[in-house]
Design a protein around this motif. Structure first.
Motif, PDB file in Angstrom:
ATOM      1  N   GLU A   1       0.842  -1.189   0.000  1.00 21.75           N
ATOM      2  CA  GLU A   1       0.000   0.000   0.000  1.00 21.75           C
ATOM      3  C   GLU A   1       0.880   1.244   0.000  1.00 21.75           C
ATOM      4  O   GLU A   1       1.997   1.229   0.538  1.00 21.75           O
ATOM      5  N   THR A   2       0.360   2.321  -0.598  1.00 22.17           N
ATOM      6  CA  THR A   2       1.129   3.554  -0.671  1.00 22.17           C
ATOM      7  C   THR A   2       0.207   4.761  -0.525  1.00 22.17           C
ATOM      8  O   THR A   2      -0.979   4.692  -0.908  1.00 22.17           O
ATOM      9  N   ASP A   3       0.742   5.839   0.024  1.00 19.80           N
ATOM     10  CA  ASP A   3      -0.043   7.058   0.253  1.00 19.80           C
ATOM     11  C   ASP A   3      -0.070   7.918  -1.011  1.00 19.80           C
ATOM     12  O   ASP A   3       0.618   8.946  -1.116  1.00 19.80           O
ATOM     13  N   ILE A   4      -0.849   7.475  -1.959  1.00 17.89           N
ATOM     14  CA  ILE A   4      -1.022   8.204  -3.226  1.00 17.89           C
ATOM     15  C   ILE A   4      -2.360   7.765  -3.798  1.00 17.89           C
ATOM     16  O   ILE A   4      -2.786   6.620  -3.587  1.00 17.89           O
ATOM     17  N   SER A   5      -3.034   8.643  -4.481  1.00 20.32           N
ATOM     18  CA  SER A   5      -4.324   8.262  -5.067  1.00 20.32           C
ATOM     19  C   SER A   5      -4.116   7.191  -6.137  1.00 20.32           C
ATOM     20  O   SER A   5      -3.070   7.154  -6.803  1.00 20.32           O
ATOM     21  N   ALA A   6      -5.105   6.340  -6.297  1.00 22.41           N
ATOM     22  CA  ALA A   6      -5.002   5.261  -7.291  1.00 22.41           C
ATOM     23  C   ALA A   6      -4.851   5.815  -8.696  1.00 22.41           C
ATOM     24  O   ALA A   6      -4.085   5.296  -9.517  1.00 22.41           O
ATOM     25  N   GLU A   7      -5.558   6.906  -8.989  1.00 27.50           N
ATOM     26  CA  GLU A   7      -5.477   7.501 -10.322  1.00 27.50           C
ATOM     27  C   GLU A   7      -4.073   8.025 -10.610  1.00 27.50           C
ATOM     28  O   GLU A   7      -3.530   7.816 -11.699  1.00 27.50           O
ATOM     29  N   ARG A   8      -3.451   8.676  -9.620  1.00 29.16           N
ATOM     30  CA  ARG A   8      -2.115   9.219  -9.824  1.00 29.16           C
ATOM     31  C   ARG A   8      -1.085   8.096  -9.953  1.00 29.16           C
ATOM     32  O   ARG A   8      -0.192   8.162 -10.810  1.00 29.16           O
ATOM     33  N   ALA A   9      -1.225   7.050  -9.135  1.00 29.07           N
ATOM     34  CA  ALA A   9      -0.317   5.902  -9.243  1.00 29.07           C
ATOM     35  C   ALA A   9      -0.437   5.260 -10.623  1.00 29.07           C
ATOM     36  O   ALA A   9       0.561   4.860 -11.236  1.00 29.07           O
ATOM     37  N   PHE A  10      -1.654   5.171 -11.121  1.00 26.59           N
ATOM     38  CA  PHE A  10      -1.909   4.607 -12.443  1.00 26.59           C
ATOM     39  C   PHE A  10      -1.201   5.421 -13.532  1.00 26.59           C
ATOM     40  O   PHE A  10      -0.550   4.854 -14.423  1.00 26.59           O
ATOM     41  N   MET A  11      -1.297   6.742 -13.463  1.00 25.62           N
ATOM     42  CA  MET A  11      -0.670   7.586 -14.468  1.00 25.62           C
ATOM     43  C   MET A  11       0.854   7.447 -14.451  1.00 25.62           C
ATOM     44  O   MET A  11       1.501   7.416 -15.494  1.00 25.62           O
ATOM     45  N   LEU A  12       1.432   7.325 -13.260  1.00 30.72           N
ATOM     46  CA  LEU A  12       2.890   7.225 -13.140  1.00 30.72           C
ATOM     47  C   LEU A  12       3.402   5.852 -13.584  1.00 30.72           C
ATOM     48  O   LEU A  12       4.409   5.747 -14.281  1.00 30.72           O
ATOM     49  N   LEU A  13       2.700   4.788 -13.183  1.00 27.79           N
ATOM     50  CA  LEU A  13       3.184   3.437 -13.474  1.00 27.79           C
ATOM     51  C   LEU A  13       2.879   3.002 -14.906  1.00 27.79           C
ATOM     52  O   LEU A  13       3.535   2.096 -15.426  1.00 27.79           O
ATOM     53  N   SER A  14       1.880   3.628 -15.541  1.00 24.90           N
ATOM     54  CA  SER A  14       1.532   3.196 -16.899  1.00 24.90           C
ATOM     55  C   SER A  14       2.494   3.721 -17.947  1.00 24.90           C
ATOM     56  O   SER A  14       2.471   3.270 -19.093  1.00 24.90           O
ATOM     57  N   ASP A  15       3.341   4.672 -17.585  1.00 26.86           N
ATOM     58  CA  ASP A  15       4.356   5.153 -18.520  1.00 26.86           C
ATOM     59  C   ASP A  15       5.641   4.357 -18.272  1.00 26.86           C
ATOM     60  O   ASP A  15       6.404   4.650 -17.352  1.00 26.86           O
ATOM     61  N   LEU A  16       5.886   3.346 -19.104  1.00 30.05           N
ATOM     62  CA  LEU A  16       7.060   2.486 -18.888  1.00 30.05           C
ATOM     63  C   LEU A  16       8.370   3.249 -19.044  1.00 30.05           C
ATOM     64  O   LEU A  16       9.411   2.813 -18.545  1.00 30.05           O
ATOM     65  N   ASN A  17       8.332   4.388 -19.740  1.00 32.10           N
ATOM     66  CA  ASN A  17       9.551   5.187 -19.866  1.00 32.10           C
ATOM     67  C   ASN A  17      10.087   5.603 -18.497  1.00 32.10           C
ATOM     68  O   ASN A  17      11.292   5.782 -18.321  1.00 32.10           O
ATOM     69  N   ARG A  18       9.194   5.734 -17.535  1.00 30.32           N
ATOM     70  CA  ARG A  18       9.600   6.189 -16.206  1.00 30.32           C
ATOM     71  C   ARG A  18       9.958   5.029 -15.275  1.00 30.32           C
ATOM     72  O   ARG A  18      10.407   5.255 -14.155  1.00 30.32           O
TER      73      ARG A  18
END
Length: 570
Positions: free
Chosen positions: A389-406
């Motif tokens: 679990e992490t203290d970040i909204s699910a939507e924001r985590a999704f945006m960050l993790l879905s970009d494989l470049n990062r």
């Protein structure tokens, strides 16, 4: 057996409807087998009853997905609602056969029908959500959204395929010779309780004229193999004259496609288009092997359009059968990707991850500071799941993790990541380079030659369809003619991997990472599974740090993921 398992076995879906029917002589065709038209009527009526149980009001068939047939002696039909959307619902239909003498059971076909509610005033009825209870229901509930997505792009796929027209070849049998036209009067016995013609009855009449058209080409008794999606465009009522037209659109080596159209009228009114369908037939010899069929010469003008479209539909059918209908373990890992099969590969990609995530027999392998490593072994395939679990909204985590470049910012196993192609807003092609790790070691130092390993990945991301659904990022290998394996780089394959991100609260999310460990992937996690290290913990701690540091930072491209290349044809 646990109490929860007992309760799940006792539970019965409230929308489930079952029908068991002995096949009588009046239901049989020329081969003394169950008529496919009769089976379609039974399937439609059973599915309609299931839909009405959920809706609480009259329903009509809107569409039926592709169906593949084999028939037997005693038919058992089961139908239940998989998911309710705003004004439509998907009903899953499973048909099985039973031999009363041997007791043997076997599956005949599975279909998915879409039903809509109908009021006399014509107003739409908002459906209450269907809440899945069992693991199987949860999987079908989740996949129903993917199947709905796939149906909506069917027309676009046809347009793409038709841009590459096939050149004329020498033909033999004129298509005009196969044309059939028949008229049926809709009587009260053909109608449902809403005085509309049963969808199954219309499908049965269409199957009948299609069979006659196919027989005229091959001068034999053809066998119906598949039916493309039915779309009911308008209702038919008691008193209608239903005009059914069929013609062979194209003949391939061992199969032919017959196009069927149903139109209705009363008195002097113009014809109303009720339905169109495309049916594939084969002719088998006495040994059950498909016979070679004569070629066909299409009619001028419109006949050539139907001829070309039949080729495109055949490509779609093959893609669906090859990619979707097979079990995940039966599909080759790196299926060739192109625009025409992209939607099916994407469906297969997302559905495989969702089915893996829905498994309830994961075993906790190790845990460190609330980062958990689970394993699952089935049919000699080892899968693992890492959860925290992490203290970040699910939507924001999704945006960050879905970009494989990062991902290179937090995962040491990603040395380089290149975005090859933006397919659409939710599907992307990447080339990922990783260190080639030796067996039994998770350290790049085990690779003294410095040979890298690369993967060509299709990344499919999905936002929740309803509240309660997770965000999904699915990864699988594909092959691209523009990116063949290169010398000095070992080409690896990913069977099924990705993230499921569940909202716990407004600013807390649960991240689950899944991977079906192919031989190229297993070395990266083998020491963790064996309990010899906890590198999984340090990697996902770094992931958590990455998420926290970027929780409030605006992305350079304004969260338009991924941000660099433009869509270009491959």
């Amino acid at each position: 057996m646990s109490y929860e398992v007992e309760r799940e076995e006792e539970y019965r879906n409230p929308t489930e409807v079952k029908k068991s029917q002995i096949v009588m002589p009046c239901h049989a065709n020329h081969c003394q087998e169950l008529s496919v038209g009769q089976l379609l009527k039974w399937m439609d009526s059973t599915a309609c009853l299931s839909a009405e149980r959920h809706a609480g009001c009259p329903c009509v068939t809107a569409s039926v997905d592709d169906i593949h047939f084999e028939v037997g002696q005693v038919v058992n039909i089961q139908a239940k609602v998989n998911r309710a959307f705003t004004t439509s619902m998907e009903v899953g239909i499973v048909v099985s056969c039973e031999d009363l003498f041997s007791g043997r059971h076997w599956k005949v076909c599975q279909a998915f029908a879409t039903f809509v509610t109908q009021r006399p005033t014509g107003e739409k009825v908002l459906l209450r959500p269907f809440v899945p209870r069992t693991q199987a229901e949860q999987v079908e509930h989740s996949l129903a959204a993917e199947r709905r997505r796939m149906r909506t792009v069917h027309t676009d796929i046809m347009k793409d395929l038709l841009t590459n027209r096939v050149q004329e070849t020498e033909m033999a049998v004129p298509a005009e010779r196969t044309r059939v036209e028949s008229v049926e009067l809709v009587l009260p016995t053909h109608a449902n309780h809403q005085v509309n013609t049963f969808g199954g009855q219309i499908m049965a009449w269409m199957e009948n004229v299609a069979t006659i058209a196919a027989s005229r080409l091959c001068n034999a008794h053809p066998t119906l193999q598949t039916i493309d999606m039915f779309y009911f465009r308008a209702p038919s009522h008691v008193g209608d004259r239903l005009v059914l037209k069929a013609i062979v659109n194209n003949a391939f080596k061992n199969s032919m496609e017959v196009g069927v159209c149903a139109e209705a009228y009363q008195g002097e009114e113009p014809l109303r288009h009720i339905n169109s369908a495309f049916m594939t037939f084969e002719v088998c010899d006495s040994y059950g092997k498909p016979c070679t069929l004569p070629r066909i010469r299409p009619e001028p003008l419109d006949g050539w359009r139907r001829y070309q479209e039949a080729i495109a539909r055949r490509k779609i059918r093959l893609d669906r059968k090859y990619i979707i209908s097979c079990k995940q373990t039966e599909v080759p890992l790196s299926v060739p990707w192109d625009l025409s099969n992209q939607v099916y590969l994407s469906y297969n990609n997302v559905s495989a991850l969702k089915m893996l995530a829905a498994r309830n027999d994961w075993v906790l392998n190790s845990e460190k500071n609330k980062v958990s490593l689970y394993t699952l072994e089935k049919k000699q395939v080892l899968s693992f799941m890492i959860e925290f679990e992490t203290d970040i909204s699910a939507e924001r985590a999704f945006m960050l993790l879905s970009d494989l470049n990062r991902r290179v910012e937090w995962d040491p196993n990603y040395e380089r990541c290149e975005l090859i192609h933006i397919v659409d807003d939710d599907d992307f092609l990447y080339r990922v380079v990783t260190p080639l790790v030796g067996w039994g070691s998770a350290s790049p130092s085990a690779n003294p030659q410095g040979i890298a390993q690369d993967f060509i990945l299709l990344a499919s991301r999905r936002q929740p369809c309803d509240s309660g659904d997770p965000y999904v990022i699915a990864l699988r290998s594909v092959t691209l003619p523009t990116h063949p394996p290169t010398e000095g780089c070992n080409r690896g394959e990913v069977l099924c991997a990705g993230f499921s991100i569940q909202e716990v609260s407004k600013n807390v999310s649960k991240i689950s990472y899944f991977n079906q460990a192919s031989p190229e992937v297993l070395p990266y996690i083998s020491t963790d599974i064996a309990g010899l290290s906890s590198s999984f913990y340090s990697i996902f701690c770094t992931c958590n740090t990455f998420l926290q540091e970027n929780r409030d930072k605006p992305d350079p491209a304004g969260d338009q993921q991924p941000s660099s290349p433009v869509k270009t044809p491959l």
